[in-house]
Design a protein around this motif. Structure first.
Motif, PDB file in Angstrom:
ATOM      1  N   GLY A 292       0.673  -1.112   0.160  1.00 19.73           N
ATOM      2  CA  GLY A 292       0.331  -0.085   0.016  1.00 19.73           C
ATOM      3  C   GLY A 292       1.234   1.065   0.252  1.00 19.73           C
ATOM      4  N   GLY A 293       2.003   1.691   0.843  1.00 24.22           N
ATOM      5  CA  GLY A 293       2.904   2.314   0.626  1.00 24.22           C
ATOM      6  C   GLY A 293       3.433   2.532  -0.600  1.00 24.22           C
ATOM      7  N   ILE A 294       4.323   1.467  -0.902  1.00 30.69           N
ATOM      8  CA  ILE A 294       4.753   1.779  -2.600  1.00 30.69           C
ATOM      9  C   ILE A 294       3.265   2.415  -3.588  1.00 30.69           C
ATOM     10  CG2 ILE A 294       5.720   0.138  -4.789  1.00 30.69           C
ATOM     11  CD1 ILE A 294       6.709  -1.810  -2.298  1.00 30.69           C
ATOM     12  N   PHE A 295       2.090   1.268  -3.719  1.00 25.85           N
ATOM     13  CA  PHE A 295       1.340   2.455  -4.208  1.00 25.85           C
ATOM     14  C   PHE A 295       0.653   3.570  -4.042  1.00 25.85           C
ATOM     15  CE2 PHE A 295      -0.135  -2.247  -5.853  1.00 25.85           C
ATOM     16  CZ  PHE A 295      -0.195  -1.977  -7.270  1.00 25.85           C
ATOM     17  N   THR A 296       1.004   4.294  -3.079  1.00 31.48           N
ATOM     18  CA  THR A 296       0.807   5.436  -2.441  1.00 31.48           C
ATOM     19  C   THR A 296       2.122   6.390  -2.974  1.00 31.48           C
ATOM     20  OG1 THR A 296      -0.652   3.975  -0.244  1.00 31.48           O
ATOM     21  CG2 THR A 296       0.395   7.283  -0.681  1.00 31.48           C
TER      22      THR A 296
ATOM     23  N   VAL B 234       3.954  10.576  -7.275  1.00 27.63           N
ATOM     24  CA  VAL B 234       5.161  10.377  -8.205  1.00 27.63           C
ATOM     25  C   VAL B 234       4.103  10.673  -9.277  1.00 27.63           C
ATOM     26  CG1 VAL B 234       6.731   9.584  -9.264  1.00 27.63           C
ATOM     27  CG2 VAL B 234       7.063   9.659  -6.732  1.00 27.63           C
ATOM     28  N   ASP B 235       3.341   9.516  -9.789  1.00 26.02           N
ATOM     29  CA  ASP B 235       1.951   9.962 -10.943  1.00 26.02           C
ATOM     30  C   ASP B 235       1.678  10.988 -10.943  1.00 26.02           C
ATOM     31  OD1 ASP B 235       1.123   9.115 -13.134  1.00 26.02           O
ATOM     32  OD2 ASP B 235      -0.407   8.931 -11.894  1.00 26.02           O
ATOM     33  N   ALA B 236       1.063  11.851 -10.536  1.00 25.70           N
ATOM     34  CA  ALA B 236       0.045  13.044 -10.026  1.00 25.70           C
ATOM     35  C   ALA B 236       1.028  13.901 -10.144  1.00 25.70           C
ATOM     36  CB  ALA B 236      -0.604  13.340  -9.008  1.00 25.70           C
ATOM     37  N   PHE B 237       1.991  14.271  -9.785  1.00 29.10           N
ATOM     38  CA  PHE B 237       3.375  15.654  -9.663  1.00 29.10           C
ATOM     39  C   PHE B 237       3.644  15.666 -11.371  1.00 29.10           C
ATOM     40  CE2 PHE B 237       7.274  16.840 -10.300  1.00 29.10           C
ATOM     41  CZ  PHE B 237       7.130  18.283  -9.353  1.00 29.10           C
ATOM     42  N   VAL B 238       4.354  14.366 -11.655  1.00 26.80           N
ATOM     43  CA  VAL B 238       4.214  14.071 -13.143  1.00 26.80           C
ATOM     44  C   VAL B 238       3.483  14.121 -14.179  1.00 26.80           C
ATOM     45  CG1 VAL B 238       5.168  12.549 -15.353  1.00 26.80           C
ATOM     46  CG2 VAL B 238       6.635  12.620 -12.619  1.00 26.80           C
ATOM     47  N   TYR B 239       2.565  14.539 -13.730  1.00 29.44           N
ATOM     48  CA  TYR B 239       0.978  14.649 -14.987  1.00 29.44           C
ATOM     49  C   TYR B 239       1.172  15.981 -14.909  1.00 29.44           C
ATOM     50  CZ  TYR B 239      -3.408  14.929 -16.588  1.00 29.44           C
ATOM     51  OH  TYR B 239      -4.996  15.618 -17.583  1.00 29.44           O
ATOM     52  N   HIS B 240       1.158  16.601 -13.427  1.00 30.40           N
ATOM     53  CA  HIS B 240       0.442  17.643 -13.473  1.00 30.40           C
ATOM     54  C   HIS B 240       1.924  18.675 -14.136  1.00 30.40           C
ATOM     55  CE1 HIS B 240      -3.225  17.121 -11.853  1.00 30.40           C
ATOM     56  NE2 HIS B 240      -3.331  16.844 -10.408  1.00 30.40           N
ATOM     57  N   GLY B 241       3.345  18.303 -14.252  1.00 33.89           N
ATOM     58  CA  GLY B 241       4.112  19.039 -14.055  1.00 33.89           C
ATOM     59  C   GLY B 241       3.816  19.664 -15.722  1.00 33.89           C
ATOM     60  N   GLN B 242       4.006  18.225 -16.370  1.00 29.49           N
ATOM     61  CA  GLN B 242       3.474  18.143 -18.042  1.00 29.49           C
ATOM     62  C   GLN B 242       2.442  19.194 -18.057  1.00 29.49           C
ATOM     63  OE1 GLN B 242       3.501  13.569 -18.650  1.00 29.49           O
ATOM     64  NE2 GLN B 242       5.596  13.596 -19.438  1.00 29.49           N
ATOM     65  N   LYS B 243       1.321  19.055 -17.471  1.00 27.45           N
ATOM     66  CA  LYS B 243      -0.287  20.011 -18.104  1.00 27.45           C
ATOM     67  C   LYS B 243       0.645  21.350 -18.079  1.00 27.45           C
ATOM     68  CE  LYS B 243      -4.798  19.662 -16.893  1.00 27.45           C
ATOM     69  NZ  LYS B 243      -5.878  19.530 -16.127  1.00 27.45           N
ATOM     70  N   ALA B 244       0.981  21.864 -16.838  1.00 27.14           N
ATOM     71  CA  ALA B 244       1.753  23.167 -16.860  1.00 27.14           C
ATOM     72  C   ALA B 244       2.696  23.738 -17.657  1.00 27.14           C
ATOM     73  CB  ALA B 244       1.966  23.233 -14.809  1.00 27.14           C
ATOM     74  N   ILE B 245       3.693  22.074 -18.057  1.00 23.49           N
ATOM     75  CA  ILE B 245       4.536  23.061 -19.383  1.00 23.49           C
ATOM     76  C   ILE B 245       4.009  23.204 -20.713  1.00 23.49           C
ATOM     77  CG2 ILE B 245       6.320  21.598 -20.710  1.00 23.49           C
ATOM     78  CD1 ILE B 245       7.336  21.167 -17.253  1.00 23.49           C
ATOM     79  N   ARG B 246       2.733  22.098 -20.482  1.00 23.00           N
ATOM     80  CA  ARG B 246       2.006  22.197 -22.482  1.00 23.00           C
ATOM     81  C   ARG B 246       1.152  23.313 -22.174  1.00 23.00           C
ATOM     82  NH1 ARG B 246      -0.452  17.493 -22.067  1.00 23.00           N
ATOM     83  NH2 ARG B 246       0.992  15.732 -21.893  1.00 23.00           N
ATOM     84  N   LYS B 247       1.134  23.788 -21.105  1.00 26.32           N
ATOM     85  CA  LYS B 247      -0.123  24.786 -21.287  1.00 26.32           C
ATOM     86  C   LYS B 247       0.690  26.583 -21.262  1.00 26.32           C
ATOM     87  CE  LYS B 247      -3.795  27.264 -18.516  1.00 26.32           C
ATOM     88  NZ  LYS B 247      -4.208  26.834 -16.909  1.00 26.32           N
ATOM     89  N   LYS B 248       2.429  26.389 -20.282  1.00 27.95           N
ATOM     90  CA  LYS B 248       2.910  27.369 -20.807  1.00 27.95           C
ATOM     91  C   LYS B 248       3.528  28.010 -22.003  1.00 27.95           C
ATOM     92  CE  LYS B 248       4.314  28.161 -16.459  1.00 27.95           C
ATOM     93  NZ  LYS B 248       5.689  28.111 -15.426  1.00 27.95           N
ATOM     94  N   VAL B 249       3.383  26.390 -23.073  1.00 30.14           N
ATOM     95  CA  VAL B 249       4.585  26.304 -23.988  1.00 30.14           C
ATOM     96  C   VAL B 249       3.093  27.012 -24.732  1.00 30.14           C
ATOM     97  CG1 VAL B 249       4.736  24.688 -25.904  1.00 30.14           C
ATOM     98  CG2 VAL B 249       5.424  24.484 -24.020  1.00 30.14           C
TER      99      VAL B 249
END
Length: 84
Positions: A55-59, A64-79
């Motif tokens: 459960g800790g590994i999945f959490t 990490v997945d949410a951080f990468v997803y929202h980071g890519q989304k913010a970079i795409r929006k700035k581009v």
């Protein structure tokens, strides 16, 4: 481990001809008894610990997945806006 220190100082003028100069360490070792005991945990506790680890590994992976997803989304929006 537990240690105690006692300081002894001897003046160089004192007993000059009978002792050699230097730093001397004297160790006073005290006996210690170590007792080893085996303790078996029940199988249900083992399964509970495995579930907690999984459960800790999945959490962490989800964070990490949410951080990468929202980071890519913010970079795409700035581009798209031309700010990058």
């Amino acid at each position: 481990s537990q240690f105690s220190v006692t300081e002894h100082y001897k003046s160089p003028e004192e007993d000059h001809y009978r002792s050699s100069p230097g730093i001397f360490f004297y160790y006073d070792l005290s006996p210690i008894q170590v007792i080893f005991r085996e303790h078996h945990t029940p199988f249900l506790h083992f399964i509970t610990h495995i579930c907690a680890i999984v459960g800790g590994i999945f959490t962490v992976a989800g964070i990490v997945d949410a951080f990468v997803y929202h980071g890519q989304k913010a970079i795409r929006k700035k581009v798209e806006l031309g700010k990058l």
